[in-house]
Design an enzyme around this catalytic site. Structure first.
Site, PDB file in Angstrom:
ATOM      1  N   LYS A 193     -16.117   2.361   9.729  1.00 29.38           N
ATOM      2  CA  LYS A 193     -16.052   3.220   8.561  1.00 29.38           C
ATOM      3  C   LYS A 193     -17.525   4.094   8.613  1.00 29.38           C
ATOM      4  O   LYS A 193     -17.444   5.352   7.974  1.00 29.38           O
ATOM      5  CB  LYS A 193     -16.309   2.503   7.277  1.00 29.38           C
ATOM      6  CG  LYS A 193     -14.969   1.599   6.714  1.00 29.38           C
ATOM      7  CD  LYS A 193     -15.035   1.091   5.710  1.00 29.38           C
ATOM      8  CE  LYS A 193     -13.360   0.595   5.516  1.00 29.38           C
ATOM      9  NZ  LYS A 193     -12.857  -0.594   6.366  1.00 29.38           N
TER      10      LYS A 193
HETATM   11  C1  LIG Z   1     -11.594  -0.766   6.517  1.00 29.95           C
HETATM   12  C2  LIG Z   1     -11.476  -1.573   7.816  1.00 29.95           C
HETATM   13  C3  LIG Z   1     -10.098  -1.795   8.324  1.00 29.95           C
HETATM   14  C4  LIG Z   1      -8.802  -0.981   7.862  1.00 29.95           C
HETATM   15  O1  LIG Z   1      -8.955   0.117   7.598  1.00 29.95           O
HETATM   16  P1  LIG Z   1      -7.953   1.085   7.220  1.00 29.95           P
HETATM   17  O2  LIG Z   1      -8.486   2.571   7.098  1.00 29.95           O
HETATM   18  O3  LIG Z   1      -8.192   0.682   5.528  1.00 29.95           O
HETATM   19  O4  LIG Z   1      -6.614   0.943   7.304  1.00 29.95           O
HETATM   20  C5  LIG Z   1     -10.054  -2.598   9.333  1.00 29.95           C
HETATM   21  N1  LIG Z   1     -10.869  -3.301  10.093  1.00 29.95           N
HETATM   22  C6  LIG Z   1     -12.304  -3.249   9.530  1.00 29.95           C
HETATM   23  C7  LIG Z   1     -13.423  -4.090  10.040  1.00 29.95           C
HETATM   24  C8  LIG Z   1     -12.292  -2.315   8.170  1.00 29.95           C
HETATM   25  O5  LIG Z   1     -13.473  -2.378   7.800  1.00 29.95           O
END
Ligand SMILES: *Cc1c(COP(=O)(O)O)cnc(C)c1O
Length: 495
Positions: A134
């Site tokens: 993120k």
């Molecule tokens: C947010 C997240 C996901 C999921 O990603 P999306 O974009 O919501 O599909 C998967 N793995 C981790 C570690 C995350 O923080």
């Protein structure tokens, strides 16, 4: 570039009169309840791919993002992007041979044409300050917010609820930024000691942590209630940085290009080769960015969607039925960031799947928003799914443990439980013609408990995060009450 809503009146009448990038940057949903998308996807020519292949990450990010952003002067946009994608910001995780790669590609098995092996690789996306992918988009968002708020002479108070990755990523991206305060709710004593330390030890004056006596859902409900109080929201300039934010999706498009070039031979490689991507998915933001890269004409052969036990999306791609679950039906798993009951970005892909007809989306989501489901099997839309390159699969707790163990034994690499879901599903979908690139969405240091269960030992912690639990923490413990949260915000903002 103008933007349209997935539920807008019709794409024709909106053309060239819709909002621009900075118009939608600070908001969430479109006023009609839809999600924003570009009125058409910019196309990338073979000539451009040839040029882009050699670019360092920040320059590639500028090349891609300037196709979506035309209302920030190019020199300013370049500066914001260059400040974001540095070896310093993305040098917190495993120390790569060259941190300036930003998103290094790590081969587990190199492609071998003679033996008919397409290759298998991990794309490292989790070397940012909070050790989850993120940070790739959120860090850019922080710079964009500060820039646009200063230009408009405005301020914003970001209010959010987190069970882990999103909250810390937002706080690290917005700490110390002018014109922005962050009020982040988390469930009191329910996050891991590492996650708590990551958030609560931030010393910045514009970051406010509130630990709510309750569960994550209680915190989320409070955020919704506060945002639905329109008078309060306007008076206290309440905003959000949730996963439907278009700028976050756009920033994620960049690393699909970067990974494509790395997986197809680097500088001297060819732009005819197809590449497959496997993506651990929850809210469908990450893989939506892959879909958009593919719509821009990047040769992505397959998009492999991986879910955990919460298989809303896998069910859709297998059967055509989209059936969001009730909160009570959503299970808590050892890949918690994928524990979703409803995939908030999925509507963006559905809009393309139904030929960008907002009337169809309005009809389908009238069901979903009323707590129901829809079924596209037996419609022409379902037959088109393969045209978009999507396939899917699920992974269980036992699969995660086995994949973590196998990957460590065979390749000497520790991967986190979410990445393990992606690798498990991606491995089953490998083909001889194309490399399979699995997106690494977090580092194992964030999930010690599951790593110990899988490997009998703790994962390494990146330098600089040792002893983070011993730092002084700042957090306001409050009751799970809308009024308590409002009062706290009032006190800080009016002070
Ligand atoms: C947010 C997240 C996901 C999921 O990603 P999306 O974009 O919501 O599909 C998967 N793995 C981790 C570690 C995350 O923080």
């Amino acid at each position: 570039m103008r933007y349209i809503s997935t539920r807008g009146p019709s794409s024709q009448t909106q053309q060239s009169s819709g909002p621009t990038f900075t118009d939608i940057l600070l908001g969430g949903l479109a006023p009609d309840g839809g999600l924003y998308l570009p009125e058409s996807y910019p196309q990338v020519s073979i000539g451009e791919l040839d040029q882009w292949r050699a670019l360092p990450y920040a320059e590639l990010a500028y090349a891609v993002l300037s196709k979506f952003i035309d209302d920030i002067p190019p020199a300013d946009l370049k500066t914001l992007i260059t400040r974001t994608y540095t070896a310093e910001v993305y040098g917190h995780g495993r120390v790569p041979a060259d941190a300036s790669e930003i998103t290094p590609l790590r081969w587990l098995e190199r492609p071998d044409a003679a033996r008919g092996e397409g290759g298998l690789a991990i794309l490292e996306l989790s070397n940012g300050p909070t050790l989850a992918f993120k940070d790739m988009a959120m860090q850019l968002l922080g710079h964009l917010f500060e820039y646009v708020l200063a230009r408009q002479g405005e301020t914003i108070n970001i209010l959010g609820a987190t069970s882990g990755d999103t909250g810390s990523s937002a706080e690290y991206a917005l700490r110390g930024k002018q014109g922005v305060r962050v009020f982040m709710l988390s469930p009191h004593e329910r996050m891991s000691p590492f996650q708590r330390a990551q958030m609560y030890s931030l010393p910045d004056a514009n970051i406010y942590n509130m630990a709510v006596r309750g569960m994550f859902d209680d915190a989320q409900d409070i955020v919704k209630a506060v945002s639905n109080d329109h008078a309060f929201k306007a008076r206290y300039k309440i905003g959000a940085v949730n996963s439907i934010n278009w700028a976050r999706v756009a920033a994620q498009v960049v690393y699909y290009f970067k990974a494509y070039f790395a997986a197809t031979g680097g500088m001297g490689g060819s732009n005819d080769q197809q590449v497959a991507f496997a993506v651990p998915s929850g809210n469908f933001g990450n893989i939506c960015a892959g879909h958009i890269a593919r719509m821009m004409a990047l040769p992505i052969g397959r998009l492999v969607l991986a879910t955990n036990e919460n298989d809303v999306l896998d069910e859709f791609f297998r059967t055509g039925v989209y059936r969001p679950r009730a909160t009570a039906e959503t299970c808590t798993t050892s890949s918690p960031s994928m524990d979703i009951s409803k995939a908030s970005n999925f509507e963006r892909f559905a809009f393309d799947l139904v030929g960008r007809d907002p009337a169809v989306i309005r009809r389908l989501w009238a069901e979903v928003d009323a707590g129901g489901s829809f079924d596209l099997s037996g419609t022409p839309f379902f037959a088109r799914l393969s045209e978009f390159g999507f396939v899917s699969g699920t992974s269980s707790h036992a699969d995660r443990l086995a994949t973590i163990r196998h990957t460590f034994e065979k390749y000497g690499l520790m991967i986190d439980p979410h990445t393990a879901d992606g690798l498990k599903v991606g491995s089953a979908m490998r083909t001889p013609e194309m490399p399979m690139v699995v997106l690494e969405t977090a580092l194992p240091a964030k999930f010690e408990e599951t790593m110990v269960e899988a490997l009998g030992r703790k994962p390494e912690r990146p330098a600089g995060l040792q002893g983070i639990e011993d730092l002084q923490q700042r957090v306001e413990v409050i009751d799970a009450s809308v009024d308590a949260v409002k009062r706290f915000i009032e006190q800080q903002v009016d002070a």
